[in-house]
Design a protein around this motif. Sequence first.
Motif, PDB file in Angstrom:
ATOM      1  N   GLU A  93      -7.702  37.296  20.713  1.00  0.00           N
ATOM      2  CA  GLU A  93      -6.566  38.193  20.886  1.00  0.00           C
ATOM      3  C   GLU A  93      -6.689  39.024  22.158  1.00  0.00           C
ATOM      4  O   GLU A  93      -6.030  40.050  22.321  1.00  0.00           O
ATOM      5  CB  GLU A  93      -6.410  39.074  19.649  1.00  0.00           C
ATOM      6  CG  GLU A  93      -6.122  38.226  18.407  1.00  0.00           C
ATOM      7  CD  GLU A  93      -5.777  39.049  17.189  1.00  0.00           C
ATOM      8  OE1 GLU A  93      -5.152  40.118  17.352  1.00  0.00           O
ATOM      9  OE2 GLU A  93      -6.136  38.614  16.085  1.00  0.00           O
ATOM     10  N   GLY A  94      -7.521  38.552  23.046  1.00  0.00           N
ATOM     11  CA  GLY A  94      -7.672  39.189  24.344  1.00  0.00           C
ATOM     12  C   GLY A  94      -8.498  38.298  25.246  1.00  0.00           C
ATOM     13  O   GLY A  94      -9.197  37.387  24.772  1.00  0.00           O
ATOM     14  N   ILE A  95      -8.407  38.535  26.548  1.00  0.00           N
ATOM     15  CA  ILE A  95      -9.261  37.879  27.542  1.00  0.00           C
ATOM     16  C   ILE A  95     -10.038  39.000  28.223  1.00  0.00           C
ATOM     17  O   ILE A  95      -9.473  39.877  28.856  1.00  0.00           O
ATOM     18  CB  ILE A  95      -8.447  37.073  28.564  1.00  0.00           C
ATOM     19  CG1 ILE A  95      -7.586  36.005  27.864  1.00  0.00           C
ATOM     20  CG2 ILE A  95      -9.371  36.423  29.593  1.00  0.00           C
ATOM     21  CD1 ILE A  95      -6.619  35.287  28.792  1.00  0.00           C
ATOM     22  N   GLY A  96     -11.340  38.984  28.052  1.00  0.00           N
ATOM     23  CA  GLY A  96     -12.184  40.045  28.559  1.00  0.00           C
ATOM     24  C   GLY A  96     -13.267  40.358  27.526  1.00  0.00           C
ATOM     25  O   GLY A  96     -13.411  39.595  26.562  1.00  0.00           O
ATOM     26  N   GLU A  97     -13.979  41.369  27.681  1.00  0.00           N
ATOM     27  CA  GLU A  97     -13.965  42.257  28.818  1.00  0.00           C
ATOM     28  C   GLU A  97     -14.521  41.519  30.034  1.00  0.00           C
ATOM     29  O   GLU A  97     -15.575  40.892  29.948  1.00  0.00           O
ATOM     30  CB  GLU A  97     -14.816  43.501  28.499  1.00  0.00           C
ATOM     31  CG  GLU A  97     -15.022  44.436  29.660  1.00  0.00           C
ATOM     32  CD  GLU A  97     -16.452  44.971  29.684  1.00  0.00           C
ATOM     33  OE1 GLU A  97     -16.693  46.002  30.342  1.00  0.00           O
ATOM     34  OE2 GLU A  97     -17.327  44.358  29.068  1.00  0.00           O
ATOM     35  N   PHE A  98     -13.815  41.595  31.148  1.00  0.00           N
ATOM     36  CA  PHE A  98     -14.315  41.021  32.390  1.00  0.00           C
ATOM     37  C   PHE A  98     -14.335  42.092  33.468  1.00  0.00           C
ATOM     38  O   PHE A  98     -13.598  43.078  33.417  1.00  0.00           O
ATOM     39  CB  PHE A  98     -13.484  39.808  32.839  1.00  0.00           C
ATOM     40  CG  PHE A  98     -12.016  40.062  33.042  1.00  0.00           C
ATOM     41  CD1 PHE A  98     -11.551  40.749  34.162  1.00  0.00           C
ATOM     42  CD2 PHE A  98     -11.088  39.584  32.120  1.00  0.00           C
ATOM     43  CE1 PHE A  98     -10.194  40.967  34.361  1.00  0.00           C
ATOM     44  CE2 PHE A  98      -9.729  39.794  32.309  1.00  0.00           C
ATOM     45  CZ  PHE A  98      -9.282  40.490  33.431  1.00  0.00           C
ATOM     46  N   HIS A  99     -15.219  41.876  34.446  1.00  0.00           N
ATOM     47  CA  HIS A  99     -15.416  42.853  35.517  1.00  0.00           C
ATOM     48  C   HIS A  99     -14.671  42.426  36.787  1.00  0.00           C
ATOM     49  O   HIS A  99     -14.630  41.245  37.128  1.00  0.00           O
ATOM     50  CB  HIS A  99     -16.897  42.981  35.867  1.00  0.00           C
ATOM     51  CG  HIS A  99     -17.744  43.550  34.771  1.00  0.00           C
ATOM     52  ND1 HIS A  99     -17.985  42.874  33.599  1.00  0.00           N
ATOM     53  CD2 HIS A  99     -18.418  44.734  34.681  1.00  0.00           C
ATOM     54  CE1 HIS A  99     -18.776  43.609  32.814  1.00  0.00           C
ATOM     55  NE2 HIS A  99     -19.046  44.735  33.455  1.00  0.00           N
ATOM     56  N   ILE A 100     -14.115  43.397  37.452  1.00  0.00           N
ATOM     57  CA  ILE A 100     -13.671  43.222  38.835  1.00  0.00           C
ATOM     58  C   ILE A 100     -14.439  44.268  39.639  1.00  0.00           C
ATOM     59  O   ILE A 100     -14.005  45.409  39.800  1.00  0.00           O
ATOM     60  CB  ILE A 100     -12.150  43.400  38.992  1.00  0.00           C
ATOM     61  CG1 ILE A 100     -11.393  42.440  38.063  1.00  0.00           C
ATOM     62  CG2 ILE A 100     -11.744  43.164  40.449  1.00  0.00           C
ATOM     63  CD1 ILE A 100      -9.877  42.575  38.130  1.00  0.00           C
ATOM     64  N   HIS A 101     -15.624  43.865  40.091  1.00  0.00           N
ATOM     65  CA  HIS A 101     -16.486  44.798  40.817  1.00  0.00           C
ATOM     66  C   HIS A 101     -15.893  45.131  42.182  1.00  0.00           C
ATOM     67  O   HIS A 101     -15.941  46.279  42.632  1.00  0.00           O
ATOM     68  CB  HIS A 101     -17.877  44.195  41.008  1.00  0.00           C
ATOM     69  CG  HIS A 101     -18.662  44.045  39.750  1.00  0.00           C
ATOM     70  ND1 HIS A 101     -18.993  45.103  38.934  1.00  0.00           N
ATOM     71  CD2 HIS A 101     -19.204  42.944  39.154  1.00  0.00           C
ATOM     72  CE1 HIS A 101     -19.709  44.681  37.900  1.00  0.00           C
ATOM     73  NE2 HIS A 101     -19.845  43.368  38.008  1.00  0.00           N
ATOM     74  N   ARG A 102     -15.390  44.084  42.831  1.00  0.00           N
ATOM     75  CA  ARG A 102     -14.793  44.254  44.159  1.00  0.00           C
ATOM     76  C   ARG A 102     -13.524  43.417  44.194  1.00  0.00           C
ATOM     77  O   ARG A 102     -13.561  42.198  43.991  1.00  0.00           O
ATOM     78  CB  ARG A 102     -15.767  43.803  45.247  1.00  0.00           C
ATOM     79  CG  ARG A 102     -15.249  44.011  46.672  1.00  0.00           C
ATOM     80  CD  ARG A 102     -16.281  43.528  47.688  1.00  0.00           C
ATOM     81  NE  ARG A 102     -16.507  42.100  47.560  1.00  0.00           N
ATOM     82  CZ  ARG A 102     -15.733  41.159  48.128  1.00  0.00           C
ATOM     83  NH1 ARG A 102     -14.667  41.508  48.831  1.00  0.00           N
ATOM     84  NH2 ARG A 102     -16.030  39.875  47.978  1.00  0.00           N
ATOM     85  N   LEU A 103     -12.413  44.056  44.438  1.00  0.00           N
ATOM     86  CA  LEU A 103     -11.136  43.358  44.426  1.00  0.00           C
ATOM     87  C   LEU A 103     -11.056  42.377  45.587  1.00  0.00           C
ATOM     88  O   LEU A 103     -11.276  42.743  46.746  1.00  0.00           O
ATOM     89  CB  LEU A 103      -9.988  44.367  44.520  1.00  0.00           C
ATOM     90  CG  LEU A 103      -8.578  43.791  44.523  1.00  0.00           C
ATOM     91  CD1 LEU A 103      -8.323  42.984  43.257  1.00  0.00           C
ATOM     92  CD2 LEU A 103      -7.557  44.911  44.656  1.00  0.00           C
ATOM     93  N   ASP A 104     -10.771  41.118  45.252  1.00  0.00           N
ATOM     94  CA  ASP A 104     -10.578  40.069  46.251  1.00  0.00           C
ATOM     95  C   ASP A 104      -9.224  39.432  45.967  1.00  0.00           C
ATOM     96  O   ASP A 104      -9.063  38.694  44.988  1.00  0.00           O
ATOM     97  CB  ASP A 104     -11.704  39.033  46.154  1.00  0.00           C
ATOM     98  CG  ASP A 104     -11.598  37.956  47.231  1.00  0.00           C
ATOM     99  OD1 ASP A 104     -10.577  37.935  47.958  1.00  0.00           O
ATOM    100  OD2 ASP A 104     -12.529  37.124  47.333  1.00  0.00           O
ATOM    101  N   THR A 105      -8.259  39.728  46.807  1.00  0.00           N
ATOM    102  CA  THR A 105      -6.912  39.226  46.554  1.00  0.00           C
ATOM    103  C   THR A 105      -6.833  37.710  46.649  1.00  0.00           C
ATOM    104  O   THR A 105      -5.843  37.118  46.209  1.00  0.00           O
ATOM    105  CB  THR A 105      -5.907  39.867  47.528  1.00  0.00           C
ATOM    106  OG1 THR A 105      -6.310  39.602  48.880  1.00  0.00           O
ATOM    107  CG2 THR A 105      -5.835  41.366  47.301  1.00  0.00           C
ATOM    108  N   ALA A 106      -7.886  37.067  47.173  1.00  0.00           N
ATOM    109  CA  ALA A 106      -7.935  35.606  47.179  1.00  0.00           C
ATOM    110  C   ALA A 106      -8.040  35.046  45.762  1.00  0.00           C
ATOM    111  O   ALA A 106      -7.812  33.851  45.545  1.00  0.00           O
ATOM    112  CB  ALA A 106      -9.102  35.118  48.028  1.00  0.00           C
ATOM    113  N   ASP A 107      -8.373  35.912  44.789  1.00  0.00           N
ATOM    114  CA  ASP A 107      -8.457  35.477  43.392  1.00  0.00           C
ATOM    115  C   ASP A 107      -7.091  35.487  42.698  1.00  0.00           C
ATOM    116  O   ASP A 107      -7.007  35.247  41.487  1.00  0.00           O
ATOM    117  CB  ASP A 107      -9.403  36.403  42.609  1.00  0.00           C
ATOM    118  CG  ASP A 107     -10.853  36.275  43.062  1.00  0.00           C
ATOM    119  OD1 ASP A 107     -11.231  35.188  43.540  1.00  0.00           O
ATOM    120  OD2 ASP A 107     -11.590  37.265  42.935  1.00  0.00           O
ATOM    121  N   ALA A 108      -6.050  35.755  43.443  1.00  0.00           N
ATOM    122  CA  ALA A 108      -4.723  35.905  42.833  1.00  0.00           C
ATOM    123  C   ALA A 108      -4.299  34.653  42.065  1.00  0.00           C
ATOM    124  O   ALA A 108      -3.697  34.759  40.981  1.00  0.00           O
ATOM    125  CB  ALA A 108      -3.686  36.258  43.893  1.00  0.00           C
TER     126      ALA A 108
END
Length: 301
Positions: free
Chosen positions: A133-148
């Motif tokens: 009922e969810g996806i996570g918990e996941f980390h975004i330590h450093r935002l990389d817009t290439a992961d869009a």
Amino acid sequence: MKPTAICRAIPVVSLLLGVQLSTAVGHADESGEPIGDAVFDLPLFDAHMHYKEPAWDRYPVQSVIELMDRSGVAMALVSSTPDEGTIRLWEYAPGRVVPELRPYHGAAGSSNWTKMEGMADYLEGRLQAYPHEGIGEFHIHRLDTADAQLFRKIIKMARDRDIYLHVHSGAEPVRWLYSLDPDVKIIWAHAGLNTPADRVHALMEEFPALLADTSLREYDILGDGENLDPQWLEIIFDFQDRLMIGSDTWINNQWDNYSQIMSSNRLWLSRLPRPVAEKIAFKNAQRFFDRDISVEQIGSR
């Protein structure tokens, strides 16, 4: 032993703070007087639990449920590294676990999971196989817009199933996710963890659908131990319909101290008016996950 008696048997966080719950001086507002000792009568929903592989031998599934029972925790939102841990716990006690899917497995961890080949296929396969009922918990330590591209796929998986993303990050990655899809459902893990309280308030105000769990924020909220932190009180009252407590059992030491962690949550909840305390303790989770949560679940599976 009745569930409330089980809760009352827990050593209160006076062990940690030198403050007795029964004599805690609360903050009241127009909603009423602090709930005080009656906080022990509330079931808790733990909105940030992990059952990671290092815990499996030391804390078998039965012992995890027993820890929840002793702490008056009726139900928990659980994610694990790997996902097998969540499934083990859910299969043992389906009435006590809301499963969510953590991306971490094999070589994929918190710092590199978005770069791992086949990640979208892995997530889709697990979501099809189990009722997460969810996806996570996941980390975004450093935002990389290439992961869009990957995140657009993840958001679509969540939107197709009407489930949450449980995001461990600062404020900017949350804003970025909403820019990809303003209707994505997000739980902000640890309410931003190291994000200052004024910025937590600003982000919650900016995005009216944003939820947050307060795991690892207990001592920020408790302030000086006598009075709750005033900035956190503002967050609590302004966003009382969007907050949940949590434990974050990310290492075995957190399991070792589970009762004390949940007692510290009861301590700050005890300073709040009953309607507010009930929402954050379990009623918000009832709405978010469409569950009945009650003390009758304690001692069951």
